[in-house]
Enzyme design. Structure first.
Site, PDB file in Angstrom:
ATOM      1  N   ASP A 127     -66.658 -15.941   8.533  1.00  0.00           N
ATOM      2  CA  ASP A 127     -66.046 -16.592   7.077  1.00  0.00           C
ATOM      3  C   ASP A 127     -66.114 -16.323   5.865  1.00  0.00           C
ATOM      4  OD1 ASP A 127     -67.421 -18.326   9.759  1.00  0.00           O
ATOM      5  OD2 ASP A 127     -69.724 -18.001   8.787  1.00  0.00           O
ATOM      6  N   CYS A 135      -5.982 -27.407  28.829  1.00  0.00           N
ATOM      7  CA  CYS A 135      -6.824 -27.487  29.708  1.00  0.00           C
ATOM      8  C   CYS A 135      -7.508 -28.669  30.350  1.00  0.00           C
ATOM      9  CB  CYS A 135      -7.652 -26.405  30.176  1.00  0.00           C
ATOM     10  SG  CYS A 135      -8.315 -25.892  31.798  1.00  0.00           S
ATOM     11  N   CYS A 165     -11.235 -26.946  31.311  1.00  0.00           N
ATOM     12  CA  CYS A 165     -11.849 -25.868  30.389  1.00  0.00           C
ATOM     13  C   CYS A 165     -11.845 -27.157  29.423  1.00  0.00           C
ATOM     14  CB  CYS A 165     -11.713 -24.777  30.260  1.00  0.00           C
ATOM     15  SG  CYS A 165      -9.978 -23.998  29.471  1.00  0.00           S
TER      16      CYS A 165
END
Length: 529
Positions: free
Chosen positions: A344, A109, A112
């Protein structure tokens, strides 16, 4: 029932003669119901042949399976100049080798590029499904996505101009939006085939995605003329390998004048020699999220890996002690750790612990019972005496927002062991018990200045409670606004935090130990043991 009407016949003949496949013909004729697209390709061709068949008209149609059939139609009527004005596809033919592969004479095609031909067939779907099943992902549904070469948009535009011109001769019109989108047609055909093969539904909201990326090297330059005409549409992007993205091409096609397009690109588009190729078939699962609370009992353990100048300082972290188990169990590629604040390296987190959430990226295993999650929590807790986890659970991405909502307004409770340079008595610290909602100004601490912007932040010390230890030590319990730097509130950080414990007591004060006693965030929900 065949979907085309007498009104469509002229457009169908025109497109077929120029090398367009039956399914693309349906798209240009505005066929927007699914059933015709799902017909096997051979049956589709036969039906289209019957529809277009007249005594005068003959054209070669491709047949994807043997025996090879050639149906010859003469040149179209209505003034089309034979093949001079058409693609080179008109005289092509197809033969199919016994193993099912299509030979090089396939009439591919011109719109596509084969997407709605062999890539809609069951054999291709089976190949994709084999890859999905071999990927090792758990899934109960899936979303299927495709990426087409951007030049398909150019070819569709060229075919549209051709059809538009011919329909105009009959006082008919065709808008670009009247054409069924290629991606829609492809999904109409393939979604039921995927569902049947894998035994799960297609769901647009599924976290499991199967993606197929197509390419067509032969026609990759189809888009290039657009850049010369619409240069502002093609700007380089850091994360894109090419400027010719689908969005850029569509933007240029919306901008270009039809006459300029016709001068640069053939209408109809030329037929290709080869079909599209599959660049990649990928499976991926959206992130899943696990939340809980952790206690940290070590004063020598950072929350996240501690790396300075590329060198690792400590062998582990809270993040790793939890996440390593989750990565293995969920079979995830990576993770992202977040929490409600951080402590910490030398600070313990006690009480009910600190809320955390972990994003597990591309997990292969995602289905767990509550009992399996409990066992995973126990496995984490048994692996180290430095941390413990509670309330481990699966959560949504949206729910993690609760952990960060109003973070500045939340409160945290601490316990600190304080040293003073001057000898003190119990009466010297009693006044701190009466201090309520003390406002302090904290300039970004020196110790975090390398990773935090310089600013002065106002924080509130809601309450304090003291317990005398000896003439140089006392324990201080504080309830503060989240985000308060407790160590700096004690020693003052060379005057960068005002007021501070040292200035309030008129002594030099320092902090020897700090514990987080509670983080007052009601998330994630507490679970029964």
């Amino acid at each position: 029932m065949f979907p085309l009407t007498e009104e469509n016949k002229h457009v169908a003949q025109l497109l077929l003669s120029t090398g367009t496949c039956p399914r693309c013909i349906f798209r240009f004729c505005g066929v927007d119901f699914h059933a015709p697209y799902k017909l096997p390709y051979k049956e589709l061709l036969n039906e289209l042949q019957k529809f277009l068949e007249t005594e005068k008209d003959e054209l070669i149609l491709e047949v994807p399976n043997p025996p090879l059939k050639k149906i010859r139609l003469q040149d179209l009527e209505d003034g089309i100049d034979g093949n001079d004005n058409l693609s080179q596809n008109g005289e092509g033919s197809v033969s199919v080798i016994e193993d099912g592969s299509v030979n090089s004479n396939l009439n591919i095609c011109n719109v596509c590029l084969g997407i709605l031909q062999e890539f809609c067939e069951k054999e291709f779907i089976k190949k994709v499904c084999q890859k999905v099943e071999a990927s090792g992902f758990e899934f109960t549904n899936l979303v299927f996505s495709v990426s087409f070469p951007p030049q398909l948009s150019v070819r569709e535009y060229a075919a549209w101009l051709l059809v538009k011109q011919e329909m105009g001769k009959q006082s008919l019109s065709l808008g670009r939006n009247d054409i069924v989108q290629l991606k829609e047609a492809y999904k109409w055909i393939t979604h039921p085939l995927f569902s049947e093969e894998l035994g799960v539904p297609i769901d647009g909201k599924s976290l499991f995605e199967v993606s197929v990326v197509f390419a067509h090297p032969e026609t990759v330059e189809d888009c290039h003329f657009l850049r010369a005409i619409c240069p502002d549409c093609f700007k380089p992007a850091k994360n894109k390998q090419s400027v010719f993205t689908r969005m850029a091409v569509m933007k240029a096609l919306n901008k270009i004048k039809e006459e300029d397009f016709r001068k640069q690109f053939p209408c109809p588009p030329n037929s290709p020699k080869a079909v599209c190729t599959v660049l990649e078939i990928e499976c991926a699962h959206g992130a899943v999220f696990v939340a809980g609370r952790y206690n940290k009992y070590s004063r020598n353990l950072p929350q996240t890996p501690w790396i300075i100048d590329g060198e690792r300082k400590l062998e582990s972290s809270v993040e790793e002690l939890i996440s390593d188990h989750l990565l293995t169990t969920f079979k995830a590629e990576s993770f992202n750790f977040s929490s409600s604040g951080r402590e910490d390296v030398d600070v313990r987190t006690l009480g009910n612990g600190r809320p955390f959430a972990i994003e597990l990226v591309n997990p292969h295993r995602v289905h767990f019972t509550s009992q399996e999650i409990k066992e995973l929590q126990q496995k984490i807790n048994n692996s180290s005496n430095k941390i413990q986890v509670r309330d481990l659970q699966l959560v949504t991405r949206e729910a993690i927002g609760h952990m960060k909502e109003g973070e500045e307004e939340k409160t945290k409770t601490y316990s600190a062991l304080i040293w003073t340079n001057k000898a003190i008595q119990k009466k010297d610290i009693d006044f701190l018990n009466d201090v309520k909602d003390l406002k302090i100004d904290q300039k970004t601490p020196l110790r975090v200045l390398h990773r935090r912007p310089l600013a002065v932040r106002t924080r509130i010390i809601h309450s304090m409670e003291t317990r005398y230890v000896d003439e140089h030590h006392f324990r201080l319990y504080l309830k503060t606004q989240a985000g308060t730097y407790i160590k700096e509130f004690v020693h003052g950080d060379f005057g960068r935090t005002k007021p501070n414990i040292g200035s309030l007591m008129n002594v030099t004060a320092d902090i020897l130990e700090l514990d987080v006693e509670s983080v007052d965030v009601d998330w994630p929900p507490a679970l029964d043991d």
